[in-house]
Design a protein around this motif. Structure first.
Motif, PDB file in Angstrom:
ATOM      1  N   HIS A 160      99.413   6.757  69.103  1.00  0.00           N
ATOM      2  CA  HIS A 160      98.794   7.599  70.125  1.00  0.00           C
ATOM      3  C   HIS A 160      98.387   6.751  71.322  1.00  0.00           C
ATOM      4  N   ARG A 161      97.699   5.653  71.050  1.00  0.00           N
ATOM      5  CA  ARG A 161      97.190   4.789  72.124  1.00  0.00           C
ATOM      6  C   ARG A 161      98.314   3.960  72.751  1.00  0.00           C
ATOM      7  N   ALA A 162      99.255   3.487  71.914  1.00  0.00           N
ATOM      8  CA  ALA A 162     100.323   2.639  72.425  1.00  0.00           C
ATOM      9  C   ALA A 162     101.220   3.378  73.407  1.00  0.00           C
ATOM     10  N   LEU A 163     101.336   4.692  73.231  1.00  0.00           N
ATOM     11  CA  LEU A 163     102.205   5.483  74.092  1.00  0.00           C
ATOM     12  C   LEU A 163     101.495   6.010  75.330  1.00  0.00           C
ATOM     13  N   GLY A 164     100.284   5.538  75.566  1.00  0.00           N
ATOM     14  CA  GLY A 164      99.701   5.774  76.872  1.00  0.00           C
ATOM     15  C   GLY A 164      98.469   6.634  76.967  1.00  0.00           C
ATOM     16  N   ARG A 165      97.963   7.177  75.853  1.00  0.00           N
ATOM     17  CA  ARG A 165      96.774   8.029  75.964  1.00  0.00           C
ATOM     18  C   ARG A 165      95.542   7.164  76.189  1.00  0.00           C
ATOM     19  N   ASP A 166      94.748   7.509  77.157  1.00  0.00           N
ATOM     20  CA  ASP A 166      93.524   6.779  77.469  1.00  0.00           C
ATOM     21  C   ASP A 166      92.564   6.870  76.289  1.00  0.00           C
TER      22      ASP A 166
ATOM     23  N   LEU B 259     119.043  12.552  65.855  1.00  0.00           N
ATOM     24  CA  LEU B 259     118.081  12.263  64.792  1.00  0.00           C
ATOM     25  C   LEU B 259     116.743  11.794  65.369  1.00  0.00           C
ATOM     26  N   GLY B 260     116.837  10.969  66.421  1.00  0.00           N
ATOM     27  CA  GLY B 260     115.609  10.442  67.011  1.00  0.00           C
ATOM     28  C   GLY B 260     114.914  11.404  67.954  1.00  0.00           C
ATOM     29  N   TYR B 261     115.683  12.361  68.486  1.00  0.00           N
ATOM     30  CA  TYR B 261     115.158  13.252  69.511  1.00  0.00           C
ATOM     31  C   TYR B 261     113.952  14.045  69.031  1.00  0.00           C
ATOM     32  N   TYR B 262     114.084  14.731  67.879  1.00  0.00           N
ATOM     33  CA  TYR B 262     112.996  15.588  67.425  1.00  0.00           C
ATOM     34  C   TYR B 262     111.792  14.784  66.938  1.00  0.00           C
ATOM     35  N   ILE B 263     112.037  13.564  66.488  1.00  0.00           N
ATOM     36  CA  ILE B 263     110.916  12.680  66.167  1.00  0.00           C
ATOM     37  C   ILE B 263     110.149  12.355  67.451  1.00  0.00           C
ATOM     38  N   ALA B 264     110.900  12.060  68.515  1.00  0.00           N
ATOM     39  CA  ALA B 264     110.277  11.731  69.797  1.00  0.00           C
ATOM     40  C   ALA B 264     109.554  12.934  70.397  1.00  0.00           C
ATOM     41  N   VAL B 265     110.158  14.122  70.281  1.00  0.00           N
ATOM     42  CA  VAL B 265     109.528  15.321  70.854  1.00  0.00           C
ATOM     43  C   VAL B 265     108.217  15.630  70.146  1.00  0.00           C
ATOM     44  N   GLY B 266     108.217  15.596  68.812  1.00  0.00           N
ATOM     45  CA  GLY B 266     106.987  15.854  68.059  1.00  0.00           C
ATOM     46  C   GLY B 266     105.915  14.837  68.367  1.00  0.00           C
ATOM     47  N   SER B 267     106.315  13.578  68.482  1.00  0.00           N
ATOM     48  CA  SER B 267     105.359  12.520  68.807  1.00  0.00           C
ATOM     49  C   SER B 267     104.789  12.711  70.205  1.00  0.00           C
ATOM     50  N   THR B 268     105.624  13.218  71.109  1.00  0.00           N
ATOM     51  CA  THR B 268     105.165  13.493  72.472  1.00  0.00           C
ATOM     52  C   THR B 268     104.093  14.575  72.474  1.00  0.00           C
ATOM     53  N   VAL B 269     104.313  15.625  71.696  1.00  0.00           N
ATOM     54  CA  VAL B 269     103.299  16.683  71.590  1.00  0.00           C
ATOM     55  C   VAL B 269     101.997  16.113  71.048  1.00  0.00           C
ATOM     56  N   LEU B 270     102.100  15.295  70.021  1.00  0.00           N
ATOM     57  CA  LEU B 270     100.901  14.711  69.408  1.00  0.00           C
ATOM     58  C   LEU B 270     100.106  13.887  70.419  1.00  0.00           C
ATOM     59  N   CYS B 271     100.826  13.216  71.311  1.00  0.00           N
ATOM     60  CA  CYS B 271     100.154  12.372  72.292  1.00  0.00           C
ATOM     61  C   CYS B 271      99.517  13.163  73.430  1.00  0.00           C
ATOM     62  N   GLN B 272      99.685  14.477  73.427  1.00  0.00           N
ATOM     63  CA  GLN B 272      98.978  15.321  74.399  1.00  0.00           C
ATOM     64  C   GLN B 272      97.600  15.716  73.875  1.00  0.00           C
ATOM     65  N   VAL B 273      97.310  15.374  72.626  1.00  0.00           N
ATOM     66  CA  VAL B 273      96.021  15.709  72.034  1.00  0.00           C
ATOM     67  C   VAL B 273      94.970  14.703  72.505  1.00  0.00           C
ATOM     68  N   PRO B 274      93.851  15.165  73.058  1.00  0.00           N
ATOM     69  CA  PRO B 274      92.788  14.254  73.468  1.00  0.00           C
ATOM     70  C   PRO B 274      92.310  13.420  72.283  1.00  0.00           C
TER      71      PRO B 274
END
Length: 311
Positions: free
Chosen positions: A107-113, A164-179
Motif C-alpha cells: 500500500h505504502r510502496a505504491l504511493g499512498r501517503d 495474468l498480471g493485469y487483474y492482479i494489478a487492477v485489484g491492487s490499484t483499487v486497494l491502494c485507493q483505500v485511505p
C-alpha cells in the motif's frame, strides 16, 4: 493520488495508444510483405481470428503462442486474488481487523501517503469497486466456461502473461485507493452516495449488454438445441452489434467507467486505468473490425469498430 500507480497506468495507456497509432496508417499488404520488426509488432498485438493478418509466421514465433481458450486463466486468477483482497478489506472496514502487513507495505510502496485520512467516503467506494471487479471476474469466468465457444485461435505468450498480471494489478490499484486509516482498525462509518448508485446502475447495464453480446457470438457456432456445430466465424447481428463490430469491448470500457463513477469521479489513478482500457480495447476492436471487413463483402458499412457513431 498514489503517484507511482498513476504514472504506471498512464505509461501503459500511452503504450497502447502508440500501438494504435502505429497500426492505423500501416495496414498489412498480404503474406510475405511484412518486415521483421513489423511482423513482430503484428504478432504481439493480434490474437485469435486476427492472427490471420500476420501472414505466414516463422516457426520460432509459433512456439511463443498458447491457446486463446486460456483466457479462462485470467479470470481464475482474478476471482482468487481479488476475492482474497475483498475479504481482507471487508474485515478491515467492518470487523475491525487489520490488513496483513505485506499488504500495508505494498500500500505504502505504491504511493499512498502514510498520513492520509479518509476525506469523505473513499473506503466504502473502494470496497464497492473491488466487489464490482470481483463480480465482473466471476461472470466472465462463468461465460468462458459455459457460454463462449472457443476455436483453435491462439494468443502470444506475452499477451498471456500480461493478462495474468493485469487483474492482479487492477485489484491492487483499487486497494491502494483505500485511505491508510482503514488499516489501523478504526471504526468507520458508511454513507451511500448518489455516485455509488449511478455507478452500480451503469455497471449492471453494461454487464447485461456485454453478456448478451457474448451469447450472440456463442450462438453463431451453436444449433438451436445448443450443440456446437461450427468453429467458423460469422457476422453477428442483434443488440449493440447493430452499431459496432465489438460491442463486448465497448461494454468492457463502460464497466470501467462505471467504476470510476463509483469512486466519485475524482480518482485520477482510476481514470488512468480507464484510459488504458480504452486504448487496449480500441486496438483490439480495430483489428477485429478489419477482419470482418476483409472477410465478409456484405459487412454492414455503417458499423463502427468500438464506440457507436464515433470510432
Amino acid at each position: 493520488m498514489p503517484a507511482v500507480l498513476g504514472a504506471a497506468w498512464a505509461l501503459l495507456a500511452a503504450a497502447f495508444l502508440a500501438g494504435l497509432v502505429l497500426l492505423l496508417p500501416l495496414p498489412l499488404r498480404g503474406p510475405g510483405s511484412v518486415g521483421v520488426v513489423s511482423g513482430l509488432f503484428q504478432d504481439l498485438i493480434r490474437y485469435g481470428k486476427t492472427k490471420r493478418g500476420c501472414g505466414q509466421r516463422p516457426a520460432w514465433l509459433r512456439l511463443l503462442q498458447v491457446p486463446k481458450r486460456w483466457f479462462t486463466h485470467f479470470y481464475v486468477v482474478s476471482v482468487l486474488w481479488n476475492g482474497f483482497l475483498l475479504i481482507w478489506l471487508f474485515r478491515a472496514e467492518f470487523l475491525g481487523g487489520l490488513l496483513p502487513s505485506w499488504i500495508q507495505h505494498m500500500h505504502r510502496a505504491l504511493g499512498r501517503d502514510p498520513q492520509s485520512e479518509d476525506t469523505g467516503n473513499e473506503h466504502f467506494s473502494a470496497l464497492l469497486v473491488l466487489l464490482l471487479l470481483w463480480l465482473h471476474s466471476c461472470r466472465r469466468l462463468a461465460e468462458c466456461l459455459w457460454t463462449s465457444v472457443f476455436s483453435n485461435g491462439v494468443i502470444h505468450i506475452v499477451q498471456y502473461c500480461f493478462g495474468l498480471g493485469y487483474y492482479i494489478a487492477v485489484g491492487s490499484t483499487v486497494l491502494c485507493q483505500v485511505p491508510t486509516n482503514v488499516s489501523s482498525g478504526k471504526e468507520l462509518s458508511v454513507q451511500i452516495c448518489w455516485y455509488h448508485i449511478v455507478g452500480v446502475m451503469m455497471y449492471i447495464w453494461a454487464s447485461l449488454h456485454q453478456h448478451r453480446c457474448l451469447v450472440i457470438l456463442a450462438n453463431l457456432r451453436k444449433s438451436k438445441s445448443g450443440k456446437v456445430v461450427s468453429l467458423s466465424h460469422s457476422v453477428p447481428f442483434g443488440d449493440w452489434f447493430e452499431r459496432v463490430s465489438c460491442p463486448h469491448y465497448f461494454a468492457e470500457l463502460l464497466i470501467y467507467v462505471s467504476m470510476a463513477i463509483t469512486l466519485g469521479f475524482h480518482n485520477v489513478t482510476w481514470w488512468c486505468v480507464v484510459m488504458c482500457v480504452l486504448f487496449n480495447q480500441a486496438l483490439a476492436a480495430v483489428l477485429c473490425h478489419e477482419f470482418y471487413q476483409k472477410n465478409f463483402s456484405s459487412y454492414p458499412k455503417h458499423r463502427k469498430a468500438l464506440i457507436p457513431f464515433v470510432f
